[in-house]
Design an enzyme around this catalytic site. Sequence first.
Site, PDB file in Angstrom:
ATOM      1  N   GLU A  27       0.763  -1.200  -0.069  1.00  0.00           N
ATOM      2  CA  GLU A  27       0.005   0.042   0.004  1.00  0.00           C
ATOM      3  C   GLU A  27       0.984   1.202  -0.055  1.00  0.00           C
ATOM      4  O   GLU A  27       2.160   1.180   0.033  1.00  0.00           O
ATOM      5  CB  GLU A  27      -0.876  -0.087   1.221  1.00  0.00           C
ATOM      6  CG  GLU A  27      -0.339   0.014   2.438  1.00  0.00           C
ATOM      7  CD  GLU A  27      -1.193  -0.395   3.601  1.00  0.00           C
ATOM      8  OE1 GLU A  27      -2.231  -0.993   3.531  1.00  0.00           O
ATOM      9  OE2 GLU A  27      -1.019   0.200   4.782  1.00  0.00           O
ATOM     10  N   HIS A  29      -4.261   3.051   8.574  1.00  0.00           N
ATOM     11  CA  HIS A  29      -2.918   2.503   8.856  1.00  0.00           C
ATOM     12  C   HIS A  29      -1.973   3.832   9.063  1.00  0.00           C
ATOM     13  O   HIS A  29      -1.783   4.675   8.417  1.00  0.00           O
ATOM     14  CB  HIS A  29      -2.128   1.630   8.026  1.00  0.00           C
ATOM     15  CG  HIS A  29      -2.953   0.351   7.621  1.00  0.00           C
ATOM     16  ND1 HIS A  29      -2.592  -0.490   6.797  1.00  0.00           N
ATOM     17  CD2 HIS A  29      -3.978  -0.262   8.721  1.00  0.00           C
ATOM     18  CE1 HIS A  29      -3.613  -1.523   6.847  1.00  0.00           C
ATOM     19  NE2 HIS A  29      -4.348  -1.566   7.884  1.00  0.00           N
TER      20      HIS A  29
END
Lengths: 291, 390
Positions: free
Chosen positions: A209, A247
């Site tokens: 990511e 995150h």
Amino acid sequence: MSIFLDKNARVLVQGITGSAGSFHTRQMVAYGTNVVGGVTPNKGGTDLDGIPVFNTVRDAVQKTEATATAIFVPPPFCKDAILEAVDAGIKLVVCITEGVPVLDMLAIKPLVDRLGVRLVGPNCPGVITPGQAKIGIMPGHIHLPGHVGVISRSGTLTYEAVDQLTKLGIGQSTCIGIGGDPIQGTNFIDCLSAFQDDPETTSVVMMGEIGGQAEEQAADFIKNQMDKPVIAFIAGQTAPPGRRMGHAGAIIAGGKGTAKEKIECLKDHGIDVAPTPAEIGITLAKRIGKA
Amino acid sequence: MKIHEYQAKGVFREYGVEVPHGELATTPQDARAAAQKLGGNVWVVKAQVHAGGRGKGGGVKLSRSLDEVYENASKILGMTLVTPQTGAEGKLVRKVYVEEGLAIARELYLSMVLDRETRTIVIMASTEGGMEIEEVAANTPEKILKEYVDYSVGIQPFHIRNICFGLGLKGDTAKKAMKFMTGLYKAFVEKDASLVEINPLIVTESGDLMALDAKMNFDDNALFRHKDIQGLRDFDEEEPSEVQASKFDLSYVKLDGDIGNLVNGAGLAMSTMDIIKHFGGDPANFLDVGGSADREKVKAAFEIILADKVKAILVNIFGGIMKCDVIADGVVAAAKEVDLNVPLVVRLQGTNVEKGKEILSKSGLAIIPAETMAEAAEKVVKASLGEIQA
């Protein structure tokens, strides 16, 4: 064979009496994991479904010969819990907890490396070797034993990919969620290197990511050190810069770490990248000639 | 978490890091009184918002009399400040910081940030103070000095000597730099900062080293051990919908599009945005409901998404431990309670998926079901354009 975890693991659960700890202990046992004990300070002498609870990890290791631990304690206590497990000689520590301060990880990381401890996480779904054992919170039933290694920075996205593979009849050797934090116990390269050395693993799916340079470094490793096929997916193509996308590690900072850069880098290194999250399974299937 | 310049300077003072004298003001009268209290004959009136580049947008003004302080504060307070970092909508200025004006000999740059790759705290310094550091890094990377500090050992005098020699700081100023940077590093680690940036760091004509500007961000995960820093949070500076989301433990980021989405897990949520874009839509938000999505949470999420004036909503849940039937119950109850008036596409996968689908189909709600992520994204884009209905 598999990496990091197999059916011989003797597993402890730190924080076994908490709500997440007890729930997932039962799930792990139901999957066939050999959970030999739990640790909750001041609850020593009690048990969870017959699994003995100890006051300290040292006690637990002496009595049960545990080889691995799953950590479910709240974030303020994770540093202490990880270091206690390391001190007691445990060599596989899986920290599920989300929200561990980054400076705590900065303090822990050199020590676990020096002592040869495999720390996975924090802020991760854990590790599963399908058909053998799981240490973590992933749904066991979507997995199928097989030969594809799966590595990911995210939880449910891993499930999505595993589900796609299983529905295509493609099984997995070991699936590891390395977590979404900026400093991780285990990174992509640690897993890629172990998969390269594992005779049962014949190909790998890597899901990255935005944020950091881990995928770029992994691309170099794949090109130079691996002969097994690897395909990738990068989440966050539409993420705006400077915003943390859930995150702690998923942030495009100073114009660096964009999905576009990562995808281009992976492709430049000869790695197939799934164009959408719906095509992770099929991209792997095509790469290994099963579609 | 971000804080204001004046708050960061407060933290700096605690650690013996030199900053100019200054006072906070919320009215022009207060600003004038602050200047009077500070003394001298030159002051700087600075807008306090959580965004850099304030000078370019007219948010920092030099004032040579008390009347000018008043005048400048009147202009800045209440203005919508647009800087390269605020976006076109800008930020409303509610506070100004009035600071003594100083005779500046040199403008430098100094920052500390966690470096993920080397797992160290990196100190960056440059002679190009006042410039955007990204521009300096792109055009003249040789002008950025970097010192990597091992966290377990901490900052050493040699790190600071290297920076002083690199920046050409000598004599008394170099001695002051030792105290300045040691204090700054201490502030960084003791307060669990994720970024400290001083741009510009100035050398005054009398050889003092001072933080003329101050930016400090903190590790959200470590706020539990810093009650003092928690107290510095300014909700006025945050997107109201994001503040509301955080109360329900939802991880939410507002975006510019018109397709709302509600997903479990950050990676899957980002991927859902990506696949909406892939099918020609534009996501209105990032929203991760986390590991448990009960009715209250789903309801709060719907309310936040609907406040964005979306044209359609996609719910994408991979029920792992979280069971699909429980989520379906939550979605149905929440949809009824918030009086959902836009098309809703729901894709459920994972544990108890059949039960979940049954609950949705029996609910009487106009839900458009989807099997896969691709199908769900395609349908929500079409629904947002009015091309399909439930």
